[in-house]
Enzyme design. Structure first.
Site, PDB file in Angstrom:
ATOM      1  N   CYS A   7     -20.600  60.343  18.308  1.00 26.70           N
ATOM      2  CA  CYS A   7     -20.222  60.990  17.054  1.00 26.70           C
ATOM      3  C   CYS A   7     -19.150  60.256  16.258  1.00 26.70           C
ATOM      4  O   CYS A   7     -18.428  59.433  16.793  1.00 26.70           O
ATOM      5  CB  CYS A   7     -19.642  62.374  17.317  1.00 26.70           C
ATOM      6  SG  CYS A   7     -20.682  63.423  18.255  1.00 26.70           S
ATOM      7  N   GLY A  35     -23.420  57.895  14.594  1.00 25.34           N
ATOM      8  CA  GLY A  35     -24.342  58.990  14.888  1.00 25.34           C
ATOM      9  C   GLY A  35     -25.268  59.230  13.719  1.00 25.34           C
ATOM     10  O   GLY A  35     -24.799  59.459  12.605  1.00 25.34           O
ATOM     11  N   ASN A 110     -15.643  64.226  18.904  1.00 26.31           N
ATOM     12  CA  ASN A 110     -16.291  63.014  19.409  1.00 26.31           C
ATOM     13  C   ASN A 110     -15.884  62.819  20.868  1.00 26.31           C
ATOM     14  O   ASN A 110     -14.695  62.828  21.172  1.00 26.31           O
ATOM     15  CB  ASN A 110     -15.856  61.808  18.568  1.00 26.31           C
ATOM     16  CG  ASN A 110     -16.390  60.484  19.111  1.00 26.31           C
ATOM     17  OD1 ASN A 110     -15.767  59.450  18.918  1.00 26.31           O
ATOM     18  ND2 ASN A 110     -17.525  60.487  19.757  1.00 26.31           N
ATOM     19  N   GLY A 111     -16.887  62.618  21.736  1.00 24.13           N
ATOM     20  CA  GLY A 111     -16.609  62.385  23.150  1.00 24.13           C
ATOM     21  C   GLY A 111     -17.353  63.387  24.010  1.00 24.13           C
ATOM     22  O   GLY A 111     -18.021  64.282  23.493  1.00 24.13           O
ATOM     23  N   TYR A 257     -19.400  46.962  21.071  1.00 23.56           N
ATOM     24  CA  TYR A 257     -20.633  47.347  20.384  1.00 23.56           C
ATOM     25  C   TYR A 257     -20.518  48.503  19.389  1.00 23.56           C
ATOM     26  O   TYR A 257     -21.008  48.411  18.272  1.00 23.56           O
ATOM     27  CB  TYR A 257     -21.702  47.697  21.427  1.00 23.56           C
ATOM     28  CG  TYR A 257     -22.941  48.330  20.860  1.00 23.56           C
ATOM     29  CD1 TYR A 257     -23.845  47.582  20.087  1.00 23.56           C
ATOM     30  CD2 TYR A 257     -23.234  49.680  21.060  1.00 23.56           C
ATOM     31  CE1 TYR A 257     -24.995  48.165  19.561  1.00 23.56           C
ATOM     32  CE2 TYR A 257     -24.378  50.260  20.537  1.00 23.56           C
ATOM     33  CZ  TYR A 257     -25.255  49.497  19.791  1.00 23.56           C
ATOM     34  OH  TYR A 257     -26.375  50.076  19.267  1.00 23.56           O
ATOM     35  N   CYS A 397     -22.201  56.530  31.867  1.00 17.73           N
ATOM     36  CA  CYS A 397     -20.963  56.883  31.145  1.00 17.73           C
ATOM     37  C   CYS A 397     -20.889  58.401  31.036  1.00 17.73           C
ATOM     38  O   CYS A 397     -21.871  59.046  30.697  1.00 17.73           O
ATOM     39  CB  CYS A 397     -20.986  56.271  29.742  1.00 17.73           C
ATOM     40  SG  CYS A 397     -19.616  56.850  28.710  1.00 17.73           S
TER      41      CYS A 397
HETATM   42 FE1  SF4 Z   1     -16.959  53.244  27.278  1.00 20.30          FE
HETATM   43 FE2  SF4 Z   1     -18.346  52.495  29.439  1.00 20.30          FE
HETATM   44 FE3  SF4 Z   1     -16.030  53.880  29.703  1.00 20.30          FE
HETATM   45 FE4  SF4 Z   1     -18.247  55.048  28.695  1.00 20.30          FE
HETATM   46  S1  SF4 Z   1     -17.951  54.274  30.808  1.00 20.30           S
HETATM   47  S2  SF4 Z   1     -16.138  55.230  27.912  1.00 20.30           S
HETATM   48  S3  SF4 Z   1     -19.174  53.344  27.513  1.00 20.30           S
HETATM   49  S4  SF4 Z   1     -16.320  51.789  28.852  1.00 20.30           S
END
Ligand code: SF4
Length: 475
Positions: A7, A35, A110-111, A257, A397
């Site tokens: 987001c 998003g 966001n998150g 990215y 993640c």
């Molecule tokens: Fe970022 Fe990878 Fe950590 Fe997820 S697991 S917050 S994509 S570094």
């Protein structure tokens, strides 16, 4: 590349009425890369909330007719979403709005909250009824519950965030305040800026600094990990060290990215991070080649770094179709090959007969890399040395992206040599995991999808698949 950010959030605070909806529109448009599935705006017209949200891009949802219906307001919050938890139905569009005994609240988040299911279970046992499957509704419930016994919305938010684990960069809007909160690990970015309007400061909160520029605001600073900043008629007030001090774990994949290269996160340019990754790759994995080519868009900055470090010329070897969104879906029968070829096309005159260093930001399943390499070979490239500006993905993640299953990650079951063979490259090199801290300078990072070292406890039952399973079991 097929990993998505969850987001983008945006908020506006002004002491005088202003065209807050238009500002939010421009802000969200600049955050659209975070998003593309849905978006929404809530304007605060003297305590009355006027909102519109739906599935689609900002330009599709916020049509001229819709925008004309928004009143002027002193505040607004906006959100654009890619659904990682909770699916992509209309009910999960944000900002979420709640009316409670002491007022109303709009929330843009966001998150991912890594203990959301545990909190939700507890709330449901106490009689709560949820209307959506997003983590954000859990936050809304916590805050409104705590608001009943708190003397202010700030106090209710402070009590609520004590219970949350995981990633949250949030814009709350009450009838009189705009409140920006960032989790103590600082997983997702959040910053604010300001501009002057009619002799008054207007404050703008955004997931990324690129959206501040878009509305003519000057960057003031990042919201610190574990900080709450309250914008009200009394000015700007900061509360630090929410939830006690925690190790900073800013998501390194934002720099690699997700974020726009013109954004600055925690004082460091995203472009610089990617450029540095390219330089490191050139030192660690040199190649004999005629040209360095980046896969647009997020491979371009690293390609420039590789070219400068290696003294191999940088060239435009791939063109991206400007009119294709990240949500473009090819008819099923055409498959992945057509999809990649609709997005990217080789510049034959630049690559024919040349040995190429090809830079991309990541390899997930390997299918996209294979298609790109096939395409470049068909266009006449004599050799292709692939370099990836991230380490291999090995873990899911839990903090707001859709890297959600080890089964989909090629590096889990294949060696670098094996991946190289599958994608058809002449050589392959990934950014060494030990070099990740160099991309962001001194600040702490989360690199759990590469290392498996998660900065927060990972509870059984907080995965998206378990969440979905749990919902279907209940039906
Ligand atoms: Fe970022 Fe990878 Fe950590 Fe997820 S697991 S917050 S994509 S570094």
């Amino acid at each position: 590349m097929s990993i998505h950010e969850e987001c983008g959030v945006f908020g506006v605070f002004s002491k005088k009425k202003i065209n807050a909806s238009d500002l939010t529109y421009y802000g969200l448009f600049s955050l659209q890369h975070r998003g593309q599935e849905s978006c929404g705006i809530v304007v605060n017209d003297d305590g009355l909330f006027v909102s519109h949200k739906d599935l689609g891009l900002v330009t599709e949802v916020m049509t001229k007719d819709v925008m004309q219906k928004f009143p002027l307001g002193k505040m607004a919050v906006g959100h654009c979403r890619y659904g990682t938890t909770g699916g992509n139905d209309r009910a999960n569009c944000q900002p979420i709005e709640v009316n409670h005994k002491k007022g109303r609240l709009a929330i843009a988040h966001n998150g991912n909250i890594s203990n959301a299911i545990l909190i939700r279970d507890k709330l449901e046992e106490d009689g709560a009824i949820f209307h959506t499957t997003s983590d954000t509704e859990t936050i809304a419930y916590l805050v409104t519950r705590h608001r009943l016994e708190s003397s202010s919305i700030e106090e209710a938010i402070l009590k609520s965030v004590e219970e949350l684990e995981g990633a949250f960069s949030i814009c709350f809007m009450s009838p009189t305040k705009l409140i920006a909160v960032r989790d103590p690990h600082g997983f997702r970015p959040l910053c604010y800026g300001t501009f002057e309007n009619d002799g008054e400061e207007v404050y703008v909160v955004s997931s990324e600094s690129c959206a501040l520029e878009a509305v003519g605001a000057k960057f003031v600073r990042d919201i610190k990990p574990g900080e709450m900043v309250v914008f009200s008629n009394d000015g700007v007030k900061s509360y630090e060290d929410l939830c006690g001090s925690k190790e900073i774990s800013s998501c390194i994949f934002e720099n690699i990215y997700f974020a726009r290269p013109d954004s600055v996160i925690d004082g460091l340019s995203v472009h610089e991070s990617r450029y540095k990754a390219g330089r490191i790759l050139a030192k660690e994995f040199p190649a004999q080649a005629d040209l360095v080519v980046g896969v647009p868009d997020s491979g371009l900055d690293a390609a420039l770094g590789y070219a400068h470090e290696s003294s191999i010329p940088y060239g435009i070897g791939l063109i991206k179709n400007k009119y294709i969104g990240r949500t473009f879906i090819a008819p099923a029968s055409d498959g992945r090959s057509r999809l990649v070829r609709m997005k990217l096309a080789p510049v034959e005159s630049a690559i024919k007969g040349k040995s190429i260093v090809l830079i991309d930001d990541s390899i997930v399943r390997g299918t996209t890399s294979k298609e790109i390499i096939d395409m470049l070979r068909q266009a006449g490239a004599s050799q292709i040395h692939m370099r990836i500006s991230a380490p291999p993905f090995l873990n899911p993640c839990y903090y707001g992206t859709d890297i959600d299953s080890r089964d989909n990650l090629i590096a889990v079951s294949h060696t670098v040599e094996g991946i190289c063979q599958i994608i058809g490259a002449d050589s392959l090199g990934f950014l060494p995991v030990e070099s990740l801290p160099q991309l962001t300078g001194a600040k702490g990072i989360c690199a759990a999808c590469f290392t498996g070292q998660y900065p927060t406890p990972i509870h059984d039952g907080n995965r998206k698949d378990r969440f979905d399973k749990r919902l279907s079991e209940k039906e």
